[in-house]
Design an enzyme around this catalytic site. Sequence first.
Site, PDB file in Angstrom:
ATOM      1  N   LYS A  69       0.814  -1.232   0.000  1.00 43.75           N
ATOM      2  CA  LYS A  69       0.000   0.000   0.000  1.00 43.75           C
ATOM      3  C   LYS A  69       0.844   1.277   0.000  1.00 43.75           C
ATOM      4  O   LYS A  69       0.477   2.259  -0.641  1.00 43.75           O
ATOM      5  CB  LYS A  69      -0.969  -0.002   1.181  1.00 43.75           C
ATOM      6  CG  LYS A  69      -2.084  -1.033   1.043  1.00 43.75           C
ATOM      7  CD  LYS A  69      -3.062  -0.959   2.199  1.00 43.75           C
ATOM      8  CE  LYS A  69      -4.070  -2.090   2.108  1.00 43.75           C
ATOM      9  NZ  LYS A  69      -5.045  -2.051   3.204  1.00 43.75           N
ATOM     10  N   ASP A 106      -9.992   2.390   2.874  1.00 42.52           N
ATOM     11  CA  ASP A 106     -10.053   1.577   4.107  1.00 42.52           C
ATOM     12  C   ASP A 106     -10.754   2.313   5.249  1.00 42.52           C
ATOM     13  O   ASP A 106     -11.590   1.737   5.954  1.00 42.52           O
ATOM     14  CB  ASP A 106      -8.638   1.189   4.565  1.00 42.52           C
ATOM     15  CG  ASP A 106      -8.064   0.023   3.769  1.00 42.52           C
ATOM     16  OD1 ASP A 106      -8.844  -0.737   3.168  1.00 42.52           O
ATOM     17  OD2 ASP A 106      -6.822  -0.113   3.744  1.00 42.52           O
ATOM     18  N   GLY A 133      -0.283   0.789  12.897  1.00 46.16           N
ATOM     19  CA  GLY A 133       0.273   0.514  11.572  1.00 46.16           C
ATOM     20  C   GLY A 133      -0.440   1.317  10.494  1.00 46.16           C
ATOM     21  O   GLY A 133      -1.137   2.305  10.767  1.00 46.16           O
ATOM     22  N   ALA A 135      -3.030   0.688   8.650  1.00 42.72           N
ATOM     23  CA  ALA A 135      -4.491   0.748   8.677  1.00 42.72           C
ATOM     24  C   ALA A 135      -4.969   1.849   9.632  1.00 42.72           C
ATOM     25  O   ALA A 135      -5.933   2.552   9.350  1.00 42.72           O
ATOM     26  CB  ALA A 135      -5.058  -0.605   9.086  1.00 42.72           C
ATOM     27  N   ARG A 158       2.288  -1.768  20.663  1.00 41.76           N
ATOM     28  CA  ARG A 158       3.463  -2.485  21.186  1.00 41.76           C
ATOM     29  C   ARG A 158       4.685  -1.593  21.101  1.00 41.76           C
ATOM     30  O   ARG A 158       5.459  -1.476  22.043  1.00 41.76           O
ATOM     31  CB  ARG A 158       3.629  -3.747  20.323  1.00 41.76           C
ATOM     32  CG  ARG A 158       4.672  -4.692  20.737  1.00 41.76           C
ATOM     33  CD  ARG A 158       4.621  -5.921  19.871  1.00 41.76           C
ATOM     34  NE  ARG A 158       4.882  -5.639  18.444  1.00 41.76           N
ATOM     35  CZ  ARG A 158       4.959  -6.566  17.504  1.00 41.76           C
ATOM     36  NH1 ARG A 158       4.789  -7.835  17.818  1.00 41.76           N
ATOM     37  NH2 ARG A 158       5.201  -6.238  16.249  1.00 41.76           N
TER      38      ARG A 158
HETATM   39  P1  NDP Z   1       0.791  -3.088   9.738  1.00 42.67           P
HETATM   40  O1  NDP Z   1       1.731  -4.195   9.468  1.00 42.67           O
HETATM   41  O2  NDP Z   1       1.032  -1.739   9.145  1.00 42.67           O
HETATM   42  O3  NDP Z   1       0.723  -2.863  11.350  1.00 42.67           O
HETATM   43  C1  NDP Z   1       0.602  -3.970  12.207  1.00 42.67           C
HETATM   44  C2  NDP Z   1       0.289  -3.483  13.632  1.00 42.67           C
HETATM   45  O4  NDP Z   1       0.067  -4.630  14.458  1.00 42.67           O
HETATM   46  C3  NDP Z   1       1.432  -2.689  14.273  1.00 42.67           C
HETATM   47  O5  NDP Z   1       0.866  -1.712  15.118  1.00 42.67           O
HETATM   48  C4  NDP Z   1       2.165  -3.782  15.083  1.00 42.67           C
HETATM   49  O6  NDP Z   1       2.852  -3.282  16.197  1.00 42.67           O
HETATM   50  C5  NDP Z   1       0.976  -4.597  15.569  1.00 42.67           C
HETATM   51  N1  NDP Z   1       1.304  -5.975  15.925  1.00 42.67           N
HETATM   52  C6  NDP Z   1       1.750  -6.947  15.085  1.00 42.67           C
HETATM   53  N2  NDP Z   1       1.898  -8.103  15.765  1.00 42.67           N
HETATM   54  C7  NDP Z   1       1.544  -7.846  17.057  1.00 42.67           C
HETATM   55  C8  NDP Z   1       1.510  -8.653  18.242  1.00 42.67           C
HETATM   56  N3  NDP Z   1       1.848  -9.951  18.242  1.00 42.67           N
HETATM   57  N4  NDP Z   1       1.069  -8.067  19.391  1.00 42.67           N
HETATM   58  C9  NDP Z   1       0.712  -6.758  19.396  1.00 42.67           C
HETATM   59  N5  NDP Z   1       0.754  -5.953  18.320  1.00 42.67           N
HETATM   60  C10 NDP Z   1       1.168  -6.500  17.163  1.00 42.67           C
HETATM   61  O7  NDP Z   1      -0.651  -3.644   9.367  1.00 42.67           O
HETATM   62  P2  NDP Z   1      -1.945  -2.807   8.948  1.00 42.67           P
HETATM   63  O8  NDP Z   1      -2.059  -1.637   9.855  1.00 42.67           O
HETATM   64  O9  NDP Z   1      -1.953  -2.595   7.484  1.00 42.67           O
HETATM   65  O10 NDP Z   1      -3.119  -3.872   9.250  1.00 42.67           O
HETATM   66  C11 NDP Z   1      -3.475  -4.194  10.590  1.00 42.67           C
HETATM   67  C12 NDP Z   1      -4.510  -5.305  10.565  1.00 42.67           C
HETATM   68  O11 NDP Z   1      -5.726  -4.844   9.974  1.00 42.67           O
HETATM   69  C13 NDP Z   1      -4.053  -6.502   9.709  1.00 42.67           C
HETATM   70  O12 NDP Z   1      -4.355  -7.672  10.418  1.00 42.67           O
HETATM   71  C14 NDP Z   1      -4.876  -6.402   8.446  1.00 42.67           C
HETATM   72  O13 NDP Z   1      -5.144  -7.676   7.902  1.00 42.67           O
HETATM   73  C15 NDP Z   1      -6.161  -5.735   8.967  1.00 42.67           C
HETATM   74  N6  NDP Z   1      -6.854  -4.977   7.919  1.00 42.67           N
HETATM   75  C16 NDP Z   1      -8.150  -5.297   7.660  1.00 42.67           C
HETATM   76  C17 NDP Z   1      -8.858  -4.613   6.687  1.00 42.67           C
HETATM   77  C18 NDP Z   1     -10.273  -4.987   6.403  1.00 42.67           C
HETATM   78  O14 NDP Z   1     -10.799  -4.561   5.375  1.00 42.67           O
HETATM   79  N7  NDP Z   1     -10.926  -5.723   7.292  1.00 42.67           N
HETATM   80  C19 NDP Z   1      -8.237  -3.517   5.901  1.00 42.67           C
HETATM   81  C20 NDP Z   1      -6.870  -3.215   6.307  1.00 42.67           C
HETATM   82  C21 NDP Z   1      -6.221  -3.950   7.264  1.00 42.67           C
HETATM   83  P3  NDP Z   1       4.366  -2.718  16.059  1.00 42.67           P
HETATM   84  O15 NDP Z   1       4.223  -1.313  15.547  1.00 42.67           O
HETATM   85  O16 NDP Z   1       4.895  -2.785  17.451  1.00 42.67           O
HETATM   86  O17 NDP Z   1       5.078  -3.604  15.088  1.00 42.67           O
END
Ligand code: NDP
Length: 285
Positions: A69, A106, A133, A135, A158
Site C-alpha cells: 500500500k 479503508d 500501523g 491501517a 506495542r
Molecule cells: P501493519 O503491518 O502496518 O501494522 C501492524 C500493527 O500490528 C502494528 O501496530 C504492530 O505493532 C501490531 N502488531 C503486530 N503483531 C503484534 C503482536 N503480536 N502483538 C501486538 N501488536 C502486534 O498492518 P496494517 O495496519 O496494514 O493492518 C493491521 C490489521 O488490519 C491486519 O491484520 C490487516 O489484515 C487488517 N486490515 C483489515 C482490513 C479490512 O478490510 N478488514 C483492511 C486493512 C487492514 P508494532 O508497531 O509494534 O510492530
Amino acid sequence: MNTQTDRYAVMGNPIEHSLSPMIHHAFAKQVQELIHYEKIKVPLDGLAEAISSFFAEGGKGLNITVPFKQEAYNLCCHLTDRAQQANAVNTLYWNEDQQLCGDNTDGTGLLRDLTQNLSQILAEQRILILGAGGAVRGILGPFLFNSQGSAEILILNRTYSKAALLAEQFQHLGNIYALPIDQAPKKAFDLIINATSSGLSGEAPLLLPEWIAPHTLCYDMVYGNQLTPFLQAAAQQGVQRKYDGLGMLVEQAAEAFCLWRNKQPKTAPVIRQMRQHNSQSPQLS
Ligand code: NDP
C-alpha cells in the site's frame, strides 16, 4: 446494460485467500455490469512493473493490499486527500492522461461498517485503538472528521513511538493521544478497535477488564471463519457487542467499486454472502 467486460484486479503477496474477486463480482452482478476481477500475486520487487503492465494492457482499476500500500502510494501522480492522510493507497486507476491516481478507501470502509451497519456513533465517544500501523493511519482522519473532533481517541501500540507519532500527526484534527501500554488508563471505553495484526499469528493484544463496560463494542479489523483471538478474549470478558472486519472489507470494496463504475452497490447482501462463504471455508481468509 454495459456489454463490455472491463478488467480489474487486486495485487498483493500473499494473495491466495483474498475475497476481493468474489466481492466485486457480487457487486457487478447486483448493478448489472460486466467486469472481470482477478487476484495477481506480485513479486516483492515487482510492483511498479506489474501496475504499469496491467494498465497498459487495458486494465481499468486495481486494489492494492499487503505489503504494497505504501509503495503504491509513492508511484501515484495524483492522490486523494484521504490517500495523502493515510500515506497509503488501496485503490488505483488511470486518468484520461494515463497518469496513475490513488485513493484509500479503508478508513471509509471501517467508518461505514461501524456507523451504518452496526449503528455505532463516534461523536463524544471514548475510543481505544490497539495498533499503530498503516491501517490506523488510514482510519484516523475519517474518524476524527466524523466525530467533528468530539471523540476521545487513545492509541496503544506495542511500539510506543509509532503510536506517539500518529497522535502527534493527527492532533490538529481532534482529541487524540498515545500512551505506553503499561500506562494505559484503567477506565471504560465505548469502542475498542483491534488494528494490530496479532490475530494473524493466533495472538490477542492486551484487553484489560477495566476497559469493558456493558455497552462497549469490540471490533477486530481481522476476520476469519471463526471468532478471532481478540474477539475470543472479548467474549471471555462478557462483551456482547463484538464484530470482525468482514464488514469493513466489503465496505472498502464498495467504495472502490463506486470510484471505478460510478455505481454504489448495496453491501448488506454481499456481507451476508461472504459470511456464509467464510463459515464454509476451512481457513482464515
Ligand atoms: P501493519 O503491518 O502496518 O501494522 C501492524 C500493527 O500490528 C502494528 O501496530 C504492530 O505493532 C501490531 N502488531 C503486530 N503483531 C503484534 C503482536 N503480536 N502483538 C501486538 N501488536 C502486534 O498492518 P496494517 O495496519 O496494514 O493492518 C493491521 C490489521 O488490519 C491486519 O491484520 C490487516 O489484515 C487488517 N486490515 C483489515 C482490513 C479490512 O478490510 N478488514 C483492511 C486493512 C487492514 P508494532 O508497531 O509494534 O510492530
